[in-house]
Design a protein around this motif. Sequence first.
Motif, PDB file in Angstrom:
ATOM      1  N   ASP A 101       0.850  -1.186   0.000  1.00  0.00           N
ATOM      2  CA  ASP A 101       0.000   0.000   0.000  1.00  0.00           C
ATOM      3  C   ASP A 101       0.895   1.248   0.000  1.00  0.00           C
ATOM      4  OD1 ASP A 101      -3.105   0.730   0.830  1.00  0.00           O
ATOM      5  OD2 ASP A 101      -1.660   2.251   1.471  1.00  0.00           O
ATOM      6  N   PRO A 102       0.480   2.334  -0.665  1.00  0.00           N
ATOM      7  CA  PRO A 102       1.328   3.538  -0.745  1.00  0.00           C
ATOM      8  C   PRO A 102       1.746   4.115   0.606  1.00  0.00           C
ATOM      9  CG  PRO A 102      -0.448   3.673  -2.342  1.00  0.00           C
ATOM     10  CD  PRO A 102      -0.722   2.467  -1.511  1.00  0.00           C
ATOM     11  N   VAL A 103       0.996   3.831   1.690  1.00  0.00           N
ATOM     12  CA  VAL A 103       1.377   4.383   3.000  1.00  0.00           C
ATOM     13  C   VAL A 103       2.440   3.538   3.682  1.00  0.00           C
ATOM     14  CG1 VAL A 103      -0.882   5.456   3.319  1.00  0.00           C
ATOM     15  CG2 VAL A 103      -0.458   3.193   4.283  1.00  0.00           C
ATOM     16  N   THR A 112      -2.674  -2.277   5.961  1.00  0.00           N
ATOM     17  CA  THR A 112      -1.972  -1.086   6.443  1.00  0.00           C
ATOM     18  C   THR A 112      -1.805  -1.094   7.960  1.00  0.00           C
ATOM     19  OG1 THR A 112      -4.063   0.156   6.573  1.00  0.00           O
ATOM     20  CG2 THR A 112      -2.800   0.307   4.513  1.00  0.00           C
ATOM     21  N   ALA A 113      -2.186  -2.188   8.616  1.00  0.00           N
ATOM     22  CA  ALA A 113      -1.968  -2.289  10.055  1.00  0.00           C
ATOM     23  C   ALA A 113      -0.469  -2.283  10.340  1.00  0.00           C
ATOM     24  CB  ALA A 113      -2.615  -3.552  10.609  1.00  0.00           C
ATOM     25  N   ALA A 122       3.118   8.113   8.755  1.00  0.00           N
ATOM     26  CA  ALA A 122       2.681   8.259  10.139  1.00  0.00           C
ATOM     27  C   ALA A 122       1.881   7.032  10.559  1.00  0.00           C
ATOM     28  CB  ALA A 122       1.840   9.525  10.306  1.00  0.00           C
ATOM     29  N   ARG A 123       1.764   6.832  11.901  1.00  0.00           N
ATOM     30  CA  ARG A 123       0.969   5.734  12.446  1.00  0.00           C
ATOM     31  C   ARG A 123      -0.073   6.302  13.389  1.00  0.00           C
ATOM     32  NH1 ARG A 123       1.611   2.734  17.104  1.00  0.00           N
ATOM     33  NH2 ARG A 123       3.746   3.516  17.423  1.00  0.00           N
ATOM     34  N   ASP A 124      -1.332   6.028  13.085  1.00  0.00           N
ATOM     35  CA  ASP A 124      -2.449   6.471  13.915  1.00  0.00           C
ATOM     36  C   ASP A 124      -3.065   5.242  14.572  1.00  0.00           C
ATOM     37  OD1 ASP A 124      -5.748   7.841  13.458  1.00  0.00           O
ATOM     38  OD2 ASP A 124      -4.315   8.194  15.078  1.00  0.00           O
ATOM     39  N   VAL A 129      -0.938   5.694   8.060  1.00  0.00           N
ATOM     40  CA  VAL A 129      -1.755   6.687   7.349  1.00  0.00           C
ATOM     41  C   VAL A 129      -0.837   7.639   6.598  1.00  0.00           C
ATOM     42  CG1 VAL A 129      -3.719   6.567   8.947  1.00  0.00           C
ATOM     43  CG2 VAL A 129      -1.817   8.119   9.438  1.00  0.00           C
ATOM     44  N   SER A 130      -1.404   8.318   5.592  1.00  0.00           N
ATOM     45  CA  SER A 130      -0.613   9.270   4.804  1.00  0.00           C
ATOM     46  C   SER A 130      -0.365  10.556   5.574  1.00  0.00           C
ATOM     47  CB  SER A 130      -1.317   9.583   3.479  1.00  0.00           C
ATOM     48  OG  SER A 130      -2.612  10.098   3.718  1.00  0.00           O
ATOM     49  N   ARG A 131      -1.263  10.901   6.483  1.00  0.00           N
ATOM     50  CA  ARG A 131      -1.048  12.026   7.380  1.00  0.00           C
ATOM     51  C   ARG A 131      -1.975  11.874   8.573  1.00  0.00           C
ATOM     52  NH1 ARG A 131      -1.896  17.668   5.292  1.00  0.00           N
ATOM     53  NH2 ARG A 131      -1.890  18.086   7.533  1.00  0.00           N
TER      54      ARG A 131
END
Length: 422
Positions: A101-103, A112-113, A122-124, A129-131
């Motif tokens: 995935d791009p992120v 994306t986990a 970044a990690r939320d 995530v992308s931002r």
Amino acid sequence: PLAILPPHHRVFQGVCQLCNEKCIAEKGCTGPGDHIGPNGCEFCPVVRLLEEAYNKDGLMMGQCDKVCGKGMYANNLKPYKNLYTHDRPPAERVKVCTPCDPVCEDCLSSGTASYECKCKYARDNLNCVSRCPAGKFRSLRDKTCVECNSSVCPKNCHTSDTDPLNLTMVEGMFDCEYVEGSIIINEVSWNGPDPINSTHLEYLNEISTITGRLVIRDSPDPTFTSLSMFTKLTTVKGEIVGSKPRHKRSDESDYTIDIDNNTALETADLQSLKTVKGPIKLGGEKLCYVDKVQWSSVFDSQVKVDVAISEENCAGKTCSPECSDKGCFGPTHDMCVSCRNKEFQNSCYETCDVTPTGSYADDKDPSKCRPCHENCFTCTGFGNHLCLDCRFTMDSGACVRNCTTTGTYEHVESKLGREVLV
């Protein structure tokens, strides 16, 4: 009589030859090739698809390899149509190197986990995530999204027009887009009691407008090699707050942008800059490429630009061949002033077919590539009905995330929504 040969050997002009080292030896081969299929490997650890290459039977050729490279994972769940092993059960199906995935900077699977994806941005919570979402900012220590408080996450920031920034000030400017004042980073910033380094400057990477000046001088930091944190900067107004005349200090200049005497700085990375009110100085022993820029084509008004570089250090450094004759701010295809052929997401490419994500040529502006629908891998235009390859599955001629037509299910072998009796 001829002896029975082990499966990892082959007969070639009467002499047994070892299969290619990229083959799984115990599975055997039919020739010397390092691809999967006829005249190559029967099986291999992973395969990189060569979509432009088909054998005489119409089967897609795959380049064998031992491991997938960075940014890809080994996937045997998706049965790629026409691949040599597509009709085998999953356990016997070759693993295909598939982009993360791009992120994700790197990954173990398509998710994306954070336990299966190394976060690029970044990690939320547990997801890359992308931002960071609204109300949070990215910590530069570990890329996690942290809840904002009263001292951070401002979109508009206020700074002095005379005082240099320190680490506390820079941290308070995270996610700032509009700076009322100047950004002054000098010897005091680098070596003072609350010093900064190049990593801390990433806090400034959302800035688009500075009402005052941009001054970055005298960096001894060997890791400060580019101005990549200012790629979104479009405007520097050169306005100094306060109507009373004051005495100019000896370390000040008349330049609206003053980038000079930074030990390791190599590229200026100011490709988004369009409006500057006042003269510019760009200099340094290792700073190159700025002499190749046609500055008259960069700004929306006439701007005086003084360039001071080392011809010896910059000899032989050229722009990407995808850049136009207007020059570049660095050696890569995302640092061009403008593109020779096609532009896609601020980078230059020969054609829209070679962009890293699916895109198509814009009918209204032939110099631009536009992104495909999110459900497409590749496409001929925008819309999930114009995909050439589906990212998820196909239903009624359109690429969708899940089959939605009543009485259909996702047929894994073909990735098409197939009708069922109800």
